[in-house]
Scaffold this active site. Structure first.
Site, PDB file in Angstrom:
ATOM      1  N   GLU A  34     -14.772  -1.676 -12.610  1.00 56.66           N
ATOM      2  CA  GLU A  34     -13.353  -1.998 -12.480  1.00 56.66           C
ATOM      3  C   GLU A  34     -13.218  -2.926 -11.282  1.00 56.66           C
ATOM      4  O   GLU A  34     -13.511  -2.535 -10.154  1.00 56.66           O
ATOM      5  CB  GLU A  34     -12.540  -0.721 -12.292  1.00 56.66           C
ATOM      6  CG  GLU A  34     -12.628   0.207 -13.490  1.00 56.66           C
ATOM      7  CD  GLU A  34     -12.053   1.587 -13.233  1.00 56.66           C
ATOM      8  OE1 GLU A  34     -11.688   1.895 -12.075  1.00 56.66           O
ATOM      9  OE2 GLU A  34     -11.985   2.365 -14.190  1.00 56.66           O
ATOM     10  N   ARG A  60       3.795  -0.899   6.232  1.00 56.45           N
ATOM     11  CA  ARG A  60       2.993  -1.057   5.025  1.00 56.45           C
ATOM     12  C   ARG A  60       3.171   0.179   4.151  1.00 56.45           C
ATOM     13  O   ARG A  60       2.672   1.261   4.477  1.00 56.45           O
ATOM     14  CB  ARG A  60       1.515  -1.234   5.364  1.00 56.45           C
ATOM     15  CG  ARG A  60       1.194  -2.493   6.127  1.00 56.45           C
ATOM     16  CD  ARG A  60       1.431  -3.711   5.280  1.00 56.45           C
ATOM     17  NE  ARG A  60       0.807  -4.883   5.888  1.00 56.45           N
ATOM     18  CZ  ARG A  60       0.794  -6.066   5.328  1.00 56.45           C
ATOM     19  NH1 ARG A  60       1.366  -6.263   4.154  1.00 56.45           N
ATOM     20  NH2 ARG A  60       0.219  -7.082   5.943  1.00 56.45           N
ATOM     21  N   ALA A  72      -1.405 -12.548   9.360  1.00 53.80           N
ATOM     22  CA  ALA A  72      -2.297 -12.803   8.225  1.00 53.80           C
ATOM     23  C   ALA A  72      -1.489 -12.931   6.948  1.00 53.80           C
ATOM     24  O   ALA A  72      -0.338 -12.498   6.882  1.00 53.80           O
ATOM     25  CB  ALA A  72      -3.303 -11.657   8.090  1.00 53.80           C
ATOM     26  N   GLU A  92       4.955 -15.585  10.836  1.00 50.47           N
ATOM     27  CA  GLU A  92       5.019 -14.205  11.324  1.00 50.47           C
ATOM     28  C   GLU A  92       5.143 -14.101  12.838  1.00 50.47           C
ATOM     29  O   GLU A  92       5.860 -13.240  13.333  1.00 50.47           O
ATOM     30  CB  GLU A  92       3.793 -13.422  10.838  1.00 50.47           C
ATOM     31  CG  GLU A  92       3.760 -13.257   9.336  1.00 50.47           C
ATOM     32  CD  GLU A  92       2.572 -12.460   8.834  1.00 50.47           C
ATOM     33  OE1 GLU A  92       2.634 -12.038   7.676  1.00 50.47           O
ATOM     34  OE2 GLU A  92       1.592 -12.256   9.582  1.00 50.47           O
ATOM     35  N   PRO A 110     -15.708  -4.346  -1.059  1.00 49.11           N
ATOM     36  CA  PRO A 110     -16.520  -5.053  -2.046  1.00 49.11           C
ATOM     37  C   PRO A 110     -16.943  -4.245  -3.270  1.00 49.11           C
ATOM     38  O   PRO A 110     -17.449  -4.826  -4.227  1.00 49.11           O
ATOM     39  CB  PRO A 110     -17.741  -5.517  -1.250  1.00 49.11           C
ATOM     40  CG  PRO A 110     -17.816  -4.578  -0.101  1.00 49.11           C
ATOM     41  CD  PRO A 110     -16.400  -4.194   0.225  1.00 49.11           C
ATOM     42  N   GLU A 134      11.108 -12.261   3.343  1.00 48.14           N
ATOM     43  CA  GLU A 134      12.123 -11.224   3.158  1.00 48.14           C
ATOM     44  C   GLU A 134      11.526  -9.815   3.045  1.00 48.14           C
ATOM     45  O   GLU A 134      12.107  -8.852   3.523  1.00 48.14           O
ATOM     46  CB  GLU A 134      12.906 -11.552   1.882  1.00 48.14           C
ATOM     47  CG  GLU A 134      14.283 -10.963   1.824  1.00 48.14           C
ATOM     48  CD  GLU A 134      15.041 -11.494   0.620  1.00 48.14           C
ATOM     49  OE1 GLU A 134      14.966 -10.849  -0.447  1.00 48.14           O
ATOM     50  OE2 GLU A 134      15.695 -12.540   0.759  1.00 48.14           O
ATOM     51  N   GLU A 136       8.817  -8.711   4.475  1.00 42.54           N
ATOM     52  CA  GLU A 136       8.018  -8.328   5.642  1.00 42.54           C
ATOM     53  C   GLU A 136       8.890  -7.635   6.680  1.00 42.54           C
ATOM     54  O   GLU A 136       9.899  -8.178   7.120  1.00 42.54           O
ATOM     55  CB  GLU A 136       7.357  -9.566   6.262  1.00 42.54           C
ATOM     56  CG  GLU A 136       6.317 -10.191   5.363  1.00 42.54           C
ATOM     57  CD  GLU A 136       5.712 -11.458   5.942  1.00 42.54           C
ATOM     58  OE1 GLU A 136       4.479 -11.595   5.837  1.00 42.54           O
ATOM     59  OE2 GLU A 136       6.458 -12.301   6.485  1.00 42.54           O
TER      60      GLU A 136
END
Length: 177
Positions: A34, A60, A72, A92, A110, A134, A136
Site C-alpha cells: 500500500e 495539526r 514548510a 508562513e 518510506p 486560510e 493554517e
C-alpha cells in the site's frame, strides 16, 4: 528500482494518491504494498543575524494538537524545491532570505509514503508581510539556536523534518562550513 507488476488505484485526493502496488522485491519475492504518493515538500531552517531560528507553533489535526515545526510546505505544480522553500518562508514566517543552502533531503515514512522533504538553510533574512493560507493555524516564534536544539533533543519538537533540519543546520553552522 523494484519492477512494478501491477498498480490498483484506491484513492485520488487533492494532495495524495493511494495505490496497492504489486512489486518484485530484490530477493525475488512478490509483495502487494500500500503506497501513498505525495508530490514532496520543502522545509526551511531560517536563521537571523542574532542566531535565532524561526519555529512555527502550528495546529495539526492529524497530530491531535499543536506542534513545533519549521516553515514548510508541499511542492505545488512540480515547482523546484527551492522555490517551494522560498514561498513557504514568505507565506508562513513573513521573511525572505538573501542566501540559500541545501541541507539535503529526508524521507518521511518510506514504508508507505513517497514524500521527500527538501531541507534548506536560509540566512540574510528580511521581513515581509506574512501570507498564511486560510487553513493554517500557526504562531511564528524566533528562538535562539541553542534553545531550538534543546527543544529538539528533549522531544519538545517531534516533527521529523524539523528535527532533521535543525540538527543538520546546527552541525553546519557550528562547524563553520
Amino acid at each position: 528500482m523494484m519492477p512494478t507488476l501491477c498498480v490498483t488505484p484506491v484513492f485520488q485526493g487533492r494532495v495524495i494518491e493511494v495505490n496497492v502496488e504489486r512489486v518484485q522485491l530484490p530477493n525475488g519475492n512478490v509483495a502487494d504494498l500500500e503506497i501513498i504518493h505525495h508530490p514532496g515538500g520543502a522545509a526551511v531552517v531560517a536563521i537571523d543575524d542574532r542566531q535565532q531560528i524561526c519555529l512555527l507553533r502550528q495546529f495539526r489535526h492529524a497530530a491531535n494538537g499543536w506542534l513545533w515545526e519549521l516553515p514548510a510546505g508541499k511542492i505545488d505544480n512540480r515547482e523546484p524545491p527551492l522555490q517551494t522553500a522560498q514561498r513557504e518562508l514568505e507565506e508562513e514566517a513573513g521573511a525572505t532570505a538573501a542566501h540559500w543552502e541545501s541541507l539535503g533531503d529526508q524521507v518521511s515514512s518510506p514504508g508507505v509514503f513517497t514524500e521527500v522533504i527538501h531541507l534548506f538553510l536560509a540566512t540574510g533574512l528580511r521581513s515581509v508581510p506574512a501570507k498564511p493560507e486560510e487553513h493554517e493555524v500557526l504562531e511564528v516564534h524566533w528562538k535562539p539556536l541553542a534553545e531550538a536544539l534543546r527543544m529538539a533533543q528533549s522531544g519538545e519538537i517531534r516533527d521529523g523534518k524539523s528535527l532533521v533540519g535543525i540538527f543538520r543546520a546546527a552541525a553546519r553552522l557550528l562547524s563553520g562550513r
